[in-house]
Enzyme design. Structure first.
Site, short mmCIF file in Angstrom:
data_model
loop_
_atom_site.label_atom_id
_atom_site.label_comp_id
_atom_site.label_asym_id
_atom_site.label_seq_id
_atom_site.Cartn_x
_atom_site.Cartn_y
_atom_site.Cartn_z
N GLU A 231 0.84 -1.19 0.00
CA GLU A 231 0.00 0.00 0.00
C GLU A 231 0.88 1.25 0.00
OE1 GLU A 231 -2.27 -0.47 3.54
OE2 GLU A 231 -3.49 -2.11 2.74
N HIS A 232 0.24 2.41 0.15
CA HIS A 232 0.98 3.66 0.30
C HIS A 232 1.42 3.83 1.75
CE1 HIS A 232 0.22 5.25 -3.70
NE2 HIS A 232 -1.04 4.89 -3.59
N ALA A 233 2.59 4.40 1.94
CA ALA A 233 3.02 4.73 3.30
C ALA A 233 2.05 5.75 3.89
CB ALA A 233 4.44 5.30 3.28
N ALA A 241 3.51 0.77 -3.42
CA ALA A 241 2.53 1.63 -4.10
C ALA A 241 3.03 3.05 -4.27
CB ALA A 241 1.22 1.64 -3.32
N ASP A 242 4.01 3.46 -3.48
CA ASP A 242 4.54 4.82 -3.59
C ASP A 242 5.43 4.99 -4.81
OD1 ASP A 242 3.38 5.74 -1.14
OD2 ASP A 242 4.91 4.62 -0.06
#
Length: 596
Positions: A231-233, A241-242
């Site tokens: 996922e994003h941080a 994801a970043d």
């Protein structure tokens, strides 16, 4: 351990394991002290935060009477600290505040485990009652599936004729096999004005890179199987994801010099090229705004204005226009420098005007970030506000100058309302594709332009790889220096939400490393065709738009009962992603390539 995240039973004593969701465990706190205690927690993901009072769904504080127990489901996604307090009136408590502390402990629980926290004699004793399941073992199931599928496709392609002859299906064909193992018509050399065929000298590694980005982007947008590192941080940090969207921007920059140079070589007037750049940029921005209205009807006074394609459009316009300004005879003809020292930097000198523009953009971003005064927030603040820094700053301080500029220019209703930091840090609305971050995104694309120009100036594999390796080392070193070598914090933290300078340098370093690996294996040694990522890379915009519209529809998205395990979500995410990849392969087979 189970490959499907199952203990094999639904009840463990009084604990119903079927009530647990992904990354959840049962925690029982038993109070053997002689006083009532209140439960506070602090997740490792909340950097610089105070402890917060635990509450249930009805917002009732967690308190444990003497001799009683309290059971609740706890998050296992990140390590968590717990502390028991003799008073429950403060909502938050700083780490070093021990005024009413009874005891504290740090835990690292696992999914579907059962744990107990015994509180007695000023001590918090943590113990495991039921071992957790493995959340990583399920990865082996799709790994072996795709491995076997790849081996089967390889065998079929390699021995296709022999297999067909053996089963009596051998016959003459009007098609020839390409390196990807898909058939394309070979009987006609007609050009298709509306949908031109890819250039013969097109580097497959570039399209494969783009395809990897779009495939991963679709996968993480489908939930990434619920794994936090996909996922994003939440704020600072760098997860999978970043990288994909920034890499997508970067590879767009790599391809810009090829496009501009080919048009100038055909004696296309620069005003005509500029008009094409403007039209393509406006198309990207318009489609991005339209996608923001998905799930409508949307009221215009609440429509989100920034977005992924909007940033694509703006960055493309600035970078492509900068390259067009630099498109002189030396740039177009790759005139070789007579001086060997000048030859070492001629790919930079060819576009020096663009470098001036990019440096000015970076300086503007830096000045606004660190010197713009934001009411109610520290000047130069780069945090998420809310609970960050012990809760000293308000929720509206999220992003510092970046958030303030968006609220002033776009207004609060026209920015993203559910940022990653909202739940963890209790921050307000913030747009990760906002105005200020667009400046450093332009610089990201420009670093891609520089990478692409290396392809144009240096024809030999060794020269290209040496220069890319040098750029990777330099950019990585600068990025590490800016963030202090830390995942969180540092002078300029790694932060995709802010699109910080350290983030730009580090992501471009990683992008160069990946591109070199693809270039060597695909274009240099030719040991891999790039499939099944090459084909999605040839229709990346089409896949992105199609996925954005249809990702919640059948057959791409579905639910199977509770979907409370990573393996279920992994299968669902991989199913949707694979369908889009198969669709891209079909389009490639049909020679359909769509671009704006």
């Amino acid at each position: 351990m189970s490959w499907t995240e199952s203990h094999g039973f639904s009840m463990f004593g009084q604990y119903n394991l079927t009530l647990l969701d992904v990354d959840k465990a049962w925690l029982n706190i038993t109070n053997l002290a002689d006083r009532t205690l209140w439960v506070y927690e602090l997740s490792k993901d909340c950097f610089g935060c105070p402890y917060t009072l635990c509450r249930d769904e009805d917002q009732v504080p967690f308190q444990v009477q003497p001799g009683a127990s309290l059971q609740f489901t706890a998050s296992t996604k990140f390590a968590t600290k717990y502390r028991l307090e003799e008073r429950g009136d403060p909502e938050t408590i700083l780490e070093n505040d021990t005024g009413n502390l009874y005891c504290k402990t740090e835990t690292n629980m696992g999914e579907f485990g059962v744990y107990e926290l015994l509180v007695e004699n000023k001590e918090c004793k943590f113990q495991t009652l039921l071992e957790p399941v493995s959340i990583y073992l399920p990865f082996l199931i799709p790994f072996f599936f795709y491995l076997c599928l790849g081996i089967a496709v390889f065998i079929l392609n390699k021995y296709k004729s022999a297999i067909c002859n053996a089963i009596g299906l051998g016959k003459k064909s009007t098609r020839t096999e390409n390196p990807l193992g898909v058939s394309v018509n070979s009987e006609s050399n007609k050009s298709e004005p509306a949908i031109p065929s890819p250039p013969r000298q097109r580097l497959r590694s570039l399209d494969t890179f783009r395809g990897i980005c779009i495939v991963i982007m679709i996968f993480v947008n489908d939930g990434g199987a619920g794994y936090y590192f996909l996922e994003h941080a939440t704020w600072d940090g760098l997860y999978v994801a970043d990288l994909v969207f920034p890499w997508f921007l970067w590879i767009m920059g790599v391809c810009i010099p090829v496009s501009i140079k080919s048009q100038v070589k055909r004696n296309t007037p620069k005003l005509t090229i500029l008009r094409r750049i403007i039209i393509r940029s406006l198309k990207l921005i318009a489609i991005g705004v339209i996608l923001n209205s998905k799930g409508g009807p949307i009221e215009f006074n609440k429509l989100r204005l920034p977005g992924v394609l909007q940033r694509f459009g703006i960055c493309y316009f600035v970078a492509a226009t900068s390259v067009l300004i630099c498109a002189n005879k030396d740039f177009v003809n790759n005139r070789k420098a007579e001086n060997r020292y000048f030859a070492l930097v001629q790919d930079i000198v060819f576009i020096w005007k663009g470098w001036v523009i990019s440096i000015l953009v970076v300086l503007l971003h830096t000045c606004l970030t660190f010197f713009l005064k934001v009411p109610g927030c520290p000047t130069g603040y780069l945090g998420p506000g809310g609970l960050h820094d012990g809760g000293l700053h308000g929720a509206e301080c999220i992003g510092g100058a970046a958030g303030y500029i968006d609220r002033q220019v776009l207004t609060l209703k026209h920015v993203y309302q559910w940022p990653t930091a909202m739940t963890t840090y209790r921050s307000s609305a913030y747009d990760p594709e906002g105005i200020l971050g667009t400046l450093t995104s332009i610089f990201t694309v420009w670093l891609g332009v520089q990478t692409g120009l290396t392809l144009q100036v240096y024809p030999k594999h060794r020269s290209r790889l040496l220069r890319w390796a040098a750029w990777a080392v330099v950019l990585g070193a600068i990025g590490a220096a800016l963030c202090g070598g830390k995942e969180t914090g540092g002078p300029i933290p790694l932060n995709k939400n802010l699109w910080s300078l350290s983030f730009v340098f580090v992501l471009c370093c990683f992008a160069l490393i990946l591109l070199m690996a693809l270039y060597v294996s695909i274009d240099m040694l030719k040991i891999w065709s790039g499939s099944p990522f090459f084909e999605p890379g040839m229709n990346s915009i089409l896949l992105y738009i199609g996925h954005s519209v249809a990702n919640e529809m059948l057959p791409w998205h579905f639910k199977f009962k509770t979907m409370n395990t990573h393996i279920k979500r992994l299968v669902e995410s991989l199913w949707g992603t694979s369908l889009w990849a198969v669709y891209a392969i079909y389009l490639y087979h049909k020679k359909f390539f769509w671009s704006l």
